[in-house]
Design a protein around this motif. Structure first.
Motif, PDB file in Angstrom:
ATOM      1  N   GLU A 136       7.066  10.212 -19.405  1.00 15.26           N
ATOM      2  CA  GLU A 136       6.695   8.867 -19.837  1.00 15.26           C
ATOM      3  C   GLU A 136       6.776   7.882 -18.665  1.00 15.26           C
ATOM      4  OE1 GLU A 136       9.424   8.023 -22.978  1.00 15.26           O
ATOM      5  OE2 GLU A 136       8.569   9.519 -24.353  1.00 15.26           O
ATOM      6  N   ALA A 137       7.837   8.033 -17.849  1.00 17.70           N
ATOM      7  CA  ALA A 137       8.001   7.151 -16.693  1.00 17.70           C
ATOM      8  C   ALA A 137       6.872   7.360 -15.691  1.00 17.70           C
ATOM      9  CB  ALA A 137       9.351   7.414 -16.026  1.00 17.70           C
ATOM     10  N   ALA A 138       6.463   8.604 -15.488  1.00 15.71           N
ATOM     11  CA  ALA A 138       5.385   8.912 -14.549  1.00 15.71           C
ATOM     12  C   ALA A 138       4.072   8.289 -15.017  1.00 15.71           C
ATOM     13  CB  ALA A 138       5.228  10.418 -14.401  1.00 15.71           C
ATOM     14  N   ASP A 139       3.831   8.344 -16.319  1.00 17.27           N
ATOM     15  CA  ASP A 139       2.613   7.735 -16.868  1.00 17.27           C
ATOM     16  C   ASP A 139       2.617   6.227 -16.613  1.00 17.27           C
ATOM     17  OD1 ASP A 139       1.681  10.168 -17.766  1.00 17.27           O
ATOM     18  OD2 ASP A 139       2.399   9.894 -19.827  1.00 17.27           O
ATOM     19  N   LYS A 140       3.774   5.599 -16.813  1.00 18.20           N
ATOM     20  CA  LYS A 140       3.900   4.161 -16.598  1.00 18.20           C
ATOM     21  C   LYS A 140       3.697   3.813 -15.122  1.00 18.20           C
ATOM     22  CE  LYS A 140       4.758   0.074 -18.305  1.00 18.20           C
ATOM     23  NZ  LYS A 140       3.799  -0.554 -19.242  1.00 18.20           N
ATOM     24  N   ILE A 141       4.274   4.619 -14.241  1.00 12.29           N
ATOM     25  CA  ILE A 141       4.119   4.389 -12.802  1.00 12.29           C
ATOM     26  C   ILE A 141       2.653   4.514 -12.407  1.00 12.29           C
ATOM     27  CG2 ILE A 141       4.574   5.416 -10.524  1.00 12.29           C
ATOM     28  CD1 ILE A 141       7.427   6.055 -11.575  1.00 12.29           C
ATOM     29  N   ARG A 142       1.993   5.505 -12.959  1.00 15.40           N
ATOM     30  CA  ARG A 142       0.577   5.718 -12.648  1.00 15.40           C
ATOM     31  C   ARG A 142      -0.256   4.518 -13.104  1.00 15.40           C
ATOM     32  NH1 ARG A 142       0.246  10.044 -15.121  1.00 15.40           N
ATOM     33  NH2 ARG A 142       0.787  11.444 -13.428  1.00 15.40           N
ATOM     34  N   GLU A 143       0.008   4.019 -14.318  1.00 13.74           N
ATOM     35  CA  GLU A 143      -0.724   2.863 -14.843  1.00 13.74           C
ATOM     36  C   GLU A 143      -0.501   1.625 -13.969  1.00 13.74           C
ATOM     37  OE1 GLU A 143       0.597   2.215 -18.827  1.00 13.74           O
ATOM     38  OE2 GLU A 143      -0.134   4.158 -19.563  1.00 13.74           O
ATOM     39  N   GLU A 144       0.766   1.394 -13.599  1.00 13.11           N
ATOM     40  CA  GLU A 144       1.086   0.211 -12.809  1.00 13.11           C
ATOM     41  C   GLU A 144       0.536   0.322 -11.390  1.00 13.11           C
ATOM     42  OE1 GLU A 144       5.077  -1.209 -12.923  1.00 13.11           O
ATOM     43  OE2 GLU A 144       5.124  -1.350 -15.118  1.00 13.11           O
ATOM     44  N   THR A 145       0.463   1.535 -10.859  1.00 12.68           N
ATOM     45  CA  THR A 145      -0.101   1.727  -9.529  1.00 12.68           C
ATOM     46  C   THR A 145      -1.586   1.361  -9.521  1.00 12.68           C
ATOM     47  OG1 THR A 145       1.461   3.503  -9.043  1.00 12.68           O
ATOM     48  CG2 THR A 145      -0.499   3.392  -7.678  1.00 12.68           C
ATOM     49  N   LEU A 146      -2.291   1.789 -10.543  1.00  5.60           N
ATOM     50  CA  LEU A 146      -3.709   1.451 -10.660  1.00  5.60           C
ATOM     51  C   LEU A 146      -3.887  -0.054 -10.839  1.00  5.60           C
ATOM     52  CD1 LEU A 146      -4.896   4.406 -12.951  1.00  5.60           C
ATOM     53  CD2 LEU A 146      -5.270   4.131 -10.488  1.00  5.60           C
ATOM     54  N   ALA A 147      -2.979  -0.657 -11.628  1.00  2.64           N
ATOM     55  CA  ALA A 147      -3.042  -2.111 -11.819  1.00  2.64           C
ATOM     56  C   ALA A 147      -2.779  -2.838 -10.501  1.00  2.64           C
ATOM     57  CB  ALA A 147      -2.024  -2.546 -12.874  1.00  2.64           C
ATOM     58  N   LEU A 148      -1.837  -2.323  -9.707  1.00  2.53           N
ATOM     59  CA  LEU A 148      -1.527  -2.927  -8.407  1.00  2.53           C
ATOM     60  C   LEU A 148      -2.718  -2.829  -7.468  1.00  2.53           C
ATOM     61  CD1 LEU A 148       0.443  -4.172  -6.374  1.00  2.53           C
ATOM     62  CD2 LEU A 148       1.266  -1.861  -5.865  1.00  2.53           C
TER      63      LEU A 148
ATOM     64  N   VAL B 269       0.841  -1.206   0.000  1.00  5.82           N
ATOM     65  CA  VAL B 269       0.000   0.000   0.000  1.00  5.82           C
ATOM     66  C   VAL B 269       0.871   1.249   0.000  1.00  5.82           C
ATOM     67  CG1 VAL B 269      -1.644   1.358   1.342  1.00  5.82           C
ATOM     68  CG2 VAL B 269      -1.985  -1.100   1.087  1.00  5.82           C
ATOM     69  N   ILE B 270       1.949   1.207   0.812  1.00  8.25           N
ATOM     70  CA  ILE B 270       2.880   2.339   0.864  1.00  8.25           C
ATOM     71  C   ILE B 270       3.532   2.553  -0.488  1.00  8.25           C
ATOM     72  CG2 ILE B 270       5.085   3.124   1.825  1.00  8.25           C
ATOM     73  CD1 ILE B 270       4.236   1.731   4.462  1.00  8.25           C
ATOM     74  N   VAL B 271       3.940   1.452  -1.121  1.00  4.72           N
ATOM     75  CA  VAL B 271       4.553   1.556  -2.455  1.00  4.72           C
ATOM     76  C   VAL B 271       3.596   2.225  -3.426  1.00  4.72           C
ATOM     77  CG1 VAL B 271       5.296   0.233  -4.464  1.00  4.72           C
ATOM     78  CG2 VAL B 271       6.133  -0.378  -2.210  1.00  4.72           C
ATOM     79  N   ALA B 272       2.340   1.811  -3.397  1.00  6.88           N
ATOM     80  CA  ALA B 272       1.339   2.382  -4.304  1.00  6.88           C
ATOM     81  C   ALA B 272       1.165   3.871  -4.042  1.00  6.88           C
ATOM     82  CB  ALA B 272       0.012   1.656  -4.141  1.00  6.88           C
ATOM     83  N   ALA B 273       1.127   4.238  -2.769  1.00  7.65           N
ATOM     84  CA  ALA B 273       0.954   5.652  -2.425  1.00  7.65           C
ATOM     85  C   ALA B 273       2.140   6.475  -2.877  1.00  7.65           C
ATOM     86  CB  ALA B 273       0.756   5.788  -0.908  1.00  7.65           C
ATOM     87  N   VAL B 274       3.345   5.944  -2.637  1.00 10.20           N
ATOM     88  CA  VAL B 274       4.560   6.652  -3.058  1.00 10.20           C
ATOM     89  C   VAL B 274       4.616   6.774  -4.571  1.00 10.20           C
ATOM     90  CG1 VAL B 274       7.070   6.484  -3.171  1.00 10.20           C
ATOM     91  CG2 VAL B 274       5.912   6.037  -1.016  1.00 10.20           C
ATOM     92  N   ALA B 275       4.278   5.699  -5.260  1.00 10.83           N
ATOM     93  CA  ALA B 275       4.325   5.714  -6.720  1.00 10.83           C
ATOM     94  C   ALA B 275       3.375   6.747  -7.289  1.00 10.83           C
ATOM     95  CB  ALA B 275       3.975   4.331  -7.261  1.00 10.83           C
ATOM     96  N   LEU B 276       2.171   6.833  -6.719  1.00 13.60           N
ATOM     97  CA  LEU B 276       1.215   7.835  -7.186  1.00 13.60           C
ATOM     98  C   LEU B 276       1.723   9.242  -6.917  1.00 13.60           C
ATOM     99  CD1 LEU B 276      -2.276   6.344  -6.256  1.00 13.60           C
ATOM    100  CD2 LEU B 276      -1.463   6.957  -8.531  1.00 13.60           C
TER     101      LEU B 276
END
Length: 205
Positions: free
Chosen positions: A132-144, A7-14
């Motif tokens: 581009e990296a931020a977009d990818k992080i955002r997509e993967e965070t939602l997937a997580l 959960v922390i990882v997801a929050a940080v990534a967002l």
């Protein structure tokens, strides 16, 4: 423990994704620095001496001037050492002092402006990669988050995506730190050109 860590990882990534380059000036959407982007230094801003005339193109034809320009424009050369070299060079120019001063400044102006352009282009290139990296992080965070809420929950997939996000987030943050450091370089180049231009003009008087 694993659940709270993910959960922390997801929050940080967002949060990281949300800090992707937001242009302060809409004219330069890829410019990542808080400092205003000034594409080129204008001659009038750093030179109040006589007109440079053909010195703007002829400085490259003088091997001694070219070598000195290369030394003075290098950031590894301390500014006080560069200023001393200018004074020593012009002190030995005698009757040709004005001509040599103009050639020297023309070379510095040309070379340092080119350095600035190169650094600024690099910053904007990295800025695009960060977006581009931020977009990818955002997509993967939602997937997580979707995997976390799935029933049944696939812990292996959750852990794999979590680890991938940790890695991508770390790279993003490291790049962000480098960009903040490099953002100071154009200003440093401006200051060098202004300081050396002032010394050259003082030596001409």
């Amino acid at each position: 423990m694993m659940r709270s860590g993910i959960v922390i990882v997801a929050a940080v990534a967002l949060a990281v994704a949300g800090t992707a380059a937001r242009a302060a000036d809409p004219r330069y959407p890829d410019w990542p620095c808080t400092q205003a982007k000034v594409p080129v230094i204008s001659l009038a801003a750093v030179w109040a001496g006589p007109a440079l005339d053909d010195a703007e193109t002829k400085w490259k034809d003088d091997a001694k001037i070219s070598a000195l320009v290369s030394k003075l424009s290098a950031r590894k050369t301390p500014l006080d050492e560069a200023e001393k070299s200018v004074k020593e060079f012009l002190a030995g120019s005698a009757a040709d002092k004005t001509a040599n001063a103009k050639l020297l400044f023309a070379g510095l102006f040309d070379t340092l402006n080119a350095q600035r352009s190169q650094v600024m282009s690099g910053l904007e290139r990295v800025s695009r990669k960060q977006r581009e990296a931020a977009d990818k992080i955002r997509e993967e965070t939602l997937a997580l988050q979707a995997l976390q809420g799935a029933t049944p929950r696939d812990e292996a997939k959750v852990e794999a995506l979590s680890n991938d996000l940790i890695w991508k987030t770390r790279i993003f943050e490291d790049r962000h730190k480098v960009v903040r450091f490099v953002c100071e370089v154009p200003t440093t180049i401006d200051q060098r050109l202004f300081a050396l231009g002032r010394v050259i003009q003082q030596e001409m008087e």
